[in-house]
Design an enzyme around this catalytic site. Structure first.
Site, PDB file in Angstrom:
ATOM      1  N   LYS A  24      10.074 -11.724  24.332  1.00  0.00           N
ATOM      2  CA  LYS A  24      10.804 -12.785  24.383  1.00  0.00           C
ATOM      3  C   LYS A  24      10.858 -13.216  26.076  1.00  0.00           C
ATOM      4  CE  LYS A  24      14.923 -13.192  22.510  1.00  0.00           C
ATOM      5  NZ  LYS A  24      16.410 -11.800  22.022  1.00  0.00           N
ATOM      6  N   ARG A  42      19.825 -11.609  26.808  1.00  0.00           N
ATOM      7  CA  ARG A  42      20.045 -11.687  25.615  1.00  0.00           C
ATOM      8  C   ARG A  42      18.357 -10.366  25.460  1.00  0.00           C
ATOM      9  NH1 ARG A  42      17.075 -16.816  23.277  1.00  0.00           N
ATOM     10  NH2 ARG A  42      16.209 -17.237  25.515  1.00  0.00           N
ATOM     11  N   GLY A  73      17.034 -10.778  15.162  1.00  0.00           N
ATOM     12  CA  GLY A  73      18.429  -9.972  14.744  1.00  0.00           C
ATOM     13  C   GLY A  73      19.187  -8.262  14.794  1.00  0.00           C
ATOM     14  N   MET A  99      19.148  -6.700  17.648  1.00  0.00           N
ATOM     15  CA  MET A  99      20.078  -6.404  19.136  1.00  0.00           C
ATOM     16  C   MET A  99      20.700  -7.831  19.477  1.00  0.00           C
ATOM     17  SD  MET A  99      17.716  -3.554  19.825  1.00  0.00           S
ATOM     18  CE  MET A  99      17.890  -3.744  21.584  1.00  0.00           C
ATOM     19  N   ARG A 111       7.792 -17.681  19.844  1.00  0.00           N
ATOM     20  CA  ARG A 111       7.191 -15.712  19.302  1.00  0.00           C
ATOM     21  C   ARG A 111       6.151 -16.835  18.313  1.00  0.00           C
ATOM     22  NH1 ARG A 111      12.186 -14.055  17.264  1.00  0.00           N
ATOM     23  NH2 ARG A 111      13.053 -15.138  15.761  1.00  0.00           N
ATOM     24  N   HIS A 160      19.239 -15.517   9.489  1.00  0.00           N
ATOM     25  CA  HIS A 160      18.587 -13.921   9.076  1.00  0.00           C
ATOM     26  C   HIS A 160      18.456 -13.982   7.763  1.00  0.00           C
ATOM     27  CE1 HIS A 160      19.743 -10.511   8.896  1.00  0.00           C
ATOM     28  NE2 HIS A 160      19.199 -10.407  10.256  1.00  0.00           N
ATOM     29  N   ARG A 178     -11.460   6.899 -15.924  1.00  0.00           N
ATOM     30  CA  ARG A 178     -11.658   8.701 -15.991  1.00  0.00           C
ATOM     31  C   ARG A 178     -11.417   8.913 -18.184  1.00  0.00           C
ATOM     32  NH1 ARG A 178      -7.929   7.118 -11.761  1.00  0.00           N
ATOM     33  NH2 ARG A 178      -7.555   9.300 -10.669  1.00  0.00           N
ATOM     34  N   ARG A 195     -17.032   9.264 -15.395  1.00  0.00           N
ATOM     35  CA  ARG A 195     -16.621  10.567 -15.174  1.00  0.00           C
ATOM     36  C   ARG A 195     -16.156  11.573 -15.935  1.00  0.00           C
ATOM     37  NH1 ARG A 195     -10.818  12.497 -12.116  1.00  0.00           N
ATOM     38  NH2 ARG A 195      -9.827  11.869 -14.240  1.00  0.00           N
ATOM     39  N   SER A 255     -18.301  12.027  -4.929  1.00  0.00           N
ATOM     40  CA  SER A 255     -17.213  11.319  -4.603  1.00  0.00           C
ATOM     41  C   SER A 255     -16.266  12.300  -4.392  1.00  0.00           C
ATOM     42  CB  SER A 255     -17.080  10.219  -6.046  1.00  0.00           C
ATOM     43  OG  SER A 255     -15.719   9.673  -6.065  1.00  0.00           O
ATOM     44  N   THR A 277      -9.379  12.951  -3.544  1.00  0.00           N
ATOM     45  CA  THR A 277      -9.107  12.840  -1.774  1.00  0.00           C
ATOM     46  C   THR A 277      -7.331  13.516  -3.221  1.00  0.00           C
ATOM     47  OG1 THR A 277      -8.370  10.640  -2.353  1.00  0.00           O
ATOM     48  CG2 THR A 277      -9.751  12.194  -0.594  1.00  0.00           C
ATOM     49  N   ASN A 278      -7.085  13.403  -4.893  1.00  0.00           N
ATOM     50  CA  ASN A 278      -6.005  13.878  -5.242  1.00  0.00           C
ATOM     51  C   ASN A 278      -6.058  14.946  -5.326  1.00  0.00           C
ATOM     52  OD1 ASN A 278      -5.239  10.829  -5.092  1.00  0.00           O
ATOM     53  ND2 ASN A 278      -5.870  10.614  -7.872  1.00  0.00           N
ATOM     54  N   ASP A 279      -6.463  15.510  -6.054  1.00  0.00           N
ATOM     55  CA  ASP A 279      -6.685  17.184  -6.196  1.00  0.00           C
ATOM     56  C   ASP A 279      -7.774  17.885  -5.340  1.00  0.00           C
ATOM     57  OD1 ASP A 279      -5.893  18.172  -8.504  1.00  0.00           O
ATOM     58  OD2 ASP A 279      -7.973  16.227  -9.363  1.00  0.00           O
ATOM     59  N   CYS A 332     -12.441   8.099  -4.859  1.00  0.00           N
ATOM     60  CA  CYS A 332     -12.184   7.722  -6.188  1.00  0.00           C
ATOM     61  C   CYS A 332     -10.353   8.154  -6.163  1.00  0.00           C
ATOM     62  CB  CYS A 332     -12.275   7.591  -6.764  1.00  0.00           C
ATOM     63  SG  CYS A 332     -12.736   9.256  -7.518  1.00  0.00           S
ATOM     64  N   TYR A 343     -18.560   3.576   0.160  1.00  0.00           N
ATOM     65  CA  TYR A 343     -17.588   2.779  -1.131  1.00  0.00           C
ATOM     66  C   TYR A 343     -16.220   3.604  -1.316  1.00  0.00           C
ATOM     67  CZ  TYR A 343     -18.568   5.738  -4.791  1.00  0.00           C
ATOM     68  OH  TYR A 343     -18.619   6.581  -5.801  1.00  0.00           O
TER      69      TYR A 343
HETATM   70  C1  PEP Z   1      -8.380  13.229  -7.551  1.00  0.00           C
HETATM   71  O1  PEP Z   1      -8.512  14.262  -7.508  1.00  0.00           O
HETATM   72  O2  PEP Z   1      -8.546  12.851  -6.424  1.00  0.00           O
HETATM   73  C2  PEP Z   1      -9.210  12.468  -8.577  1.00  0.00           C
HETATM   74  C3  PEP Z   1      -9.460  11.184  -8.808  1.00  0.00           C
HETATM   75  O3  PEP Z   1      -9.403  12.397 -10.089  1.00  0.00           O
HETATM   76  P1  PEP Z   1      -7.751  12.873 -11.341  1.00  0.00           P
HETATM   77  O4  PEP Z   1      -6.549  12.098 -10.053  1.00  0.00           O
HETATM   78  O5  PEP Z   1      -7.882  12.215 -12.242  1.00  0.00           O
HETATM   79  O6  PEP Z   1      -7.026  14.517 -10.556  1.00  0.00           O
HETATM   80 MG    MG Z   2      -9.235  15.080 -10.028  1.00  0.00          MG
END
Ligand code: PEP
Ligand code: MG
Length: 879
Positions: A23, A93, A102, A104, A337, A455, A561, A617, A764, A767-769, A831, A851
């Site tokens: 401001k 102000r 809103g 402050m 702003r 608001h 999957r 897969r 690939s 990243t979950n596992d 993935c 990717y």
């Molecule tokens: C993972 O592990 O990131 C993955 C893509 O495989 P899933 O989630 O099927 O185990």
């Molecule tokens: Mg997995």
């Protein structure tokens, strides 16, 4: 050199946001542009930091600087701050470097007391104005500085209006306001046990301290947490000479946007109120007039505003949200702003500004937040359902989208319901910052008062939340917990639906449909594709998912999957037999049943995807997901397998795993039962050959092996499947190209990625596992404690949502480096869920991945995030 904590408006500029707050910096910029800004000065954000360091007191040096600037202000305005005849009045102000609407607090008309109010009345020959200003001051000061609830004051005004049978505050006369002031002071005395402070200097110091202190009030802290705003010094304090919109019918106050914040249309959009001050428009106390009406009432001022709006937009290269006051026919600007906007208008404005040559394509892309794309994908009510629905009222279409939920009258009840998984609509007379936590968790917001800049409207738009505001056709009784409409009454817990695009309120819950994306969106997406360097694929298991993914611009499928294909009703029995059979022959029988089904699945998906890459897969089910549980299912299966119940139960017990996530899944299954992998690969290749033969579609399947931890697993399974592929080629008398790659999702695989790369055509990252095994956090069980980790600041983000760059990210980095040492142009993707998360995508861009792959609905978000990452890190080299 002495430290400088106070800047006059003519000393700063728009680049000094960190120091002066947004401001303050913008007031300074507008002063520099010679726009009509009432003079003033800003206490810097550094001074707020020091205020807390000084144990919440104003130190000597700051006091002196304030004094010097006050003197300057007196000279500029020709008025004296403590004068009893014609006093200089101030507005105070807050304003941090990020705008926090809103959150402050503001105090207007500071400097008035019992004597100077008489002076002001005489000097302006306007008693009503003087006492209206004084009562506002007492009310705001009491609220902000002393935290006396506003309702105590509001109920007094309401009572006087009732007695006098008038509807609007502006119809109160001087005598009414005089008596209101008297009562206000009594409340102040009751609440604080002190008289209302009469010394303007004392008022000023208390106000400054209160604004500084409000930086750390729970609402402000919550807002910063919600928007991930950290590492700021504090708020600045803007002290500005007052201009008055409450002087009569040639005065007023308003808010304008340089474009329509709902649609992005290039036209002045806003509201004003005559004979009103400060917050009246945004607070929703009276329903304001559309800005176009100002063209009739005060055409010169209207044109002046239009001209200024055009210049400010050009100057700031973005849509502006401007606050103004008209005092006795003269226009003043109090703030500008970058305006908050809907996702739809954010895109329209960015595209338009680029076409107008105001900003570059890259700048346009950086203006859009990935979350806004998410908002665009919001649902609407189903057309047929809406025809049958009962509408009960219409308010202002304040923030688009469709929402259904149970009525809640307080933020607390919304939060309670949210915990139980109940969808709600927050229904309020008007909202205030105290309601933020409820607004976040409600599906939609309905208010009876307030306009398009109230608001509720502004905050909901910022959140991308559906909101109908100013719906005066319903009477909301918060204490009684009822909503009265023309034909009936609703109670807390009843269902209502809101259409934020039309402003209509409906009874009951209404079915919703998927949104459609307009031409401008497509145009923007084309720019994104020109700029981004990382490809965006989708995780899709069915032809329908694949179609959706293509519609959203996916450049291939990064993960099918295949176990998801096995869940279909008519296949489960064959799958169970495949898993539970104790002989190779039985298993072969079950696999033979599955082969044509799998082949057809792949054929259909290739058909949708054409020649775009498709990564399939091989089976990766934690076995327990397929085991029959119900007694009758087991009985049925035993019959088809010609086994006794005991025999089958015995087999089920044999296969039972204590920890299936780390059990017999992924490649491990293929190593024990290579015939399963062979069947899948046969289906993949036969379908691809048939696509080539029948449709001339040059499919090149990417076969992906899950859960590899050692290259020898890959070598073994590759030999098996390549042997099967050879057989297919011989039988079909045709060869086609294919690729065999691997998931990298076991920490050991990242450490030995160079060896694995020798054997793989691509990587690939799962990243979950990788997160599960890297952290040792179970994917299925950690939800119950990760929130504690975040609350206690042990984790900043959920590691399954955003990649943990310091730990798991380093495993990814190592594997990329090792893989590319062996094969410099190695194709590497992601993935796991992180493939659709903007912050993670930026990290993957930095690592130079080929990717990312994510669920179809996240594809547009991922594309924008990828383009933004490419703009930020164009080299995309491994760092
Ligand atoms: C993972 O592990 O990131 C993955 C893509 O495989 P899933 O989630 O099927 O185990
Ligand atoms: Mg997995």
């Amino acid at each position: 050199m002495t430290e400088k904590y106070v800047y006059s408006f003519n000393e700063g500029n728009k680049e000094l946001k960190d120091l002066l707050g947004s401001k303050g910096a913008n007031l300074a910029e507008m002063t520099k542009m010679l726009l009509p800004v009432p003079p003033g000065f800003t206490l810097t954000t550094e001074s707020c930091k020091r205020f807390f360091y000084e144990k919440q007191s104003i130190w000597n040096g700051l006091d002196k600087e304030i004094d010097a600037h006050l003197k300057q202000l007196e000279q500029l305005t020709g008025k004296k701050f403590s004068d009893m005849e014609n006093p200089l009045l101030l507005s105070i102000r807050s304003g941090a470097s990020h705008s926090m609407p809103g959150m402050m607090d503001t105090i207007l008309n500071l400097g008035l007391n019992d004597q100077s109010v008489v002076g002001l009345s005489n000097a302006t020959s306007n008693e009503r104005f003087a006492y209206d200003s004084y009562r506002r001051f007492i009310q705001m000061f009491s609220d902000v500085v002393m935290e006396i609830p506003k309702v105590r004051f509001e109920s007094i005004i309401e009572k006087v209006k009732k007695i006098k049978e008038i509807e609007l505050d502006k119809d109160l006369d001087g005598d009414d306001l005089k008596s209101i002031v008297k009562k206000y002071k009594e409340i102040y005395l009751q609440e604080t046990k002190n008289e209302f402070p009469q010394d303007p200097m004392e008022q000023l110091r208390l106000a400054i301290k209160a604004v500084f202190a409000s930086w750390n009030n729970p609402r402000a802290i919550f807002y910063r947490e919600m928007h991930n705003i950290s590492k700021l010094n504090g708020t600045a304090v803007n002290i500005q000479s007052m201009v008055f919109g409450n002087k009569g019918e040639s005065s007023g106050t308003g808010v304008v946007f340089t474009r329509d914040p709902g649609t992005g249309d290039k036209k002045l959009f806003g509201e004003f109120l005559l004979n009103a001050q400060g917050e009246d428009v945004v607070a929703g106390i009276r329903t304001p007039n559309d800005i176009v009406e100002l063209n009739i009432l005060m055409p010169e001022i209207y044109h002046q505003i239009k001209e200024i709006a055009r210049n400010l937009e050009k100057h700031y290269k973005d849509m502006q949200d401007i606050e103004f006051t008209i005092e006795d026919g003269t226009l003043f600007l109090l703030q500008t702003r970058n305006g908050k906007r809907t996702a739809h208008s954010a895109i329209a404005i960015a595209v338009d500004l680029h076409k107008d040559g105001v900003i570059t394509k890259e700048e346009a892309l950086m203006r859009i937040k990935p979350q806004q794309i998410e908002q665009l994908l919001h649902s609407n009510f189903d057309e047929n359902a809406i025809i049958k629905a009962t509408s009960i009222a219409k308010g202002l279409a304040a923030s688009p989208g469709a929402a259904s939920g149970r009525i809640c009258f307080t933020a607390e009840s919304v939060e309670e319901a949210y915990k139980k998984g109940i969808k709600t609509i927050l229904v309020r007379q008007e909202t205030s910052p105290e309601d933020i936590s409820g607004m976040v968790k409600a599906e939609g917001i309905l208010t009876a008062r307030g306009g398009m800049t109230s608001h509720a409207a502004v905050v909901a738009r910022g959140m991308g939340k559906c909101c109908v505001a100013g719906c005066s056709q319903v009477k909301i009784h918060e204490e009684e917990k009822t909503v009265k409409y023309k034909d009936g009454v609703l109670h807390e817990g009843d269902f209502i639906s809101l259409d934020g695009t039309t402003g209509i309120v409906y009874l009951d819950e209404i079915e919703k449909t998927k949104p459609t994306l307009g031409e401008t969106f497509r145009e923007l997406m084309d720019w994104i594709d020109e700029i981004k360097t990382i490809s965006v694929r989708a995780n899709a298991d069915t032809p329908e998912d694949a179609k959706q993914a293509l519609e959203f611009g996916a450049e291939g499928i990064g993960l099918i999957r295949t176990e998801h294909m096995f869940f279909k009703e008519n296949r489960v029995s064959s799958v169970r037999r495949m898993i539970l059979s104790s002989t190779a022959e039985e298993r072969a029988k079950a696999l033979n049943e599955l082969l044509p089904m799998q082949k057809n699945d792949f054929y259909q998906i290739y058909d949708v995807m054409g020649e775009l890459p498709v990564t399939i897969r091989l089976l990766d089910p934690p076995l327990h997901e397929f085991m029959p549980v119900k007694e009758e299912e087991i009985r049925e299966l035993a019959k088809t397998m010609s086994l006794s119940l005991e025999e089958l139960n015995g087999r089920i017990t044999e296969l039972h795993e204590v920890n299936p996530m780390l059990g017999h899944r992924g490649v491990r299954l293929g190593i024990t039962y290579p015939e399963i992998s062979r069947m899948q690969v046969r289906a993949i290749m036969e379908a691809a050959i048939e696509q080539q033969v029948n449709k001339n579609n040059e499919v090149e399947p990417e076969i992906m092996i899950p859960l590899i931890s050692d290259v020898k697993e890959l070598i073994y399974i590759k030999a098996e499947i390549e042997d099967e592929i050879k057989k297919v080629f011989t039988e079909k008398r045709k060869t086609i190209s294919y690729h065999i790659g691997t998931m990298i999702e076991v920490p050991r695989a990242t450490l030995t990625a160079d060896k694995i790369a020798e054997e793989a055509d691509f990587f690939s990252f799962g990243t979950n596992d990788l997160t599960q095994m890297g952290f040792g956090f179970s994917r299925d069980d950690s939800g119950s404690f990760i929130s504690d980790y975040m609350e206690k600041n042990i984790l900043e983000q959920g590691p399954f949502d955003t990649i943990d760059q310091e730990g798991i990210g380093q495993l990814v980095k190592l594997a990329v480096e090792k893989g590319r040492q062996i094969k410099p142009n190695f194709k590497i993707g992601v993935c796991g869920e992180h493939g659709g998360d903007p912050a993670s995508i930026e990290f993957f861009q930095k690592l130079g991945l080929t990717y990312v792959s994510c669920s179809p609905f996240r594809v547009p978000i991922a594309r924008l995030a990828a383009a933004q990452a490419a703009i930020r890190y164009p080299s995309s080299k491994i760092k």
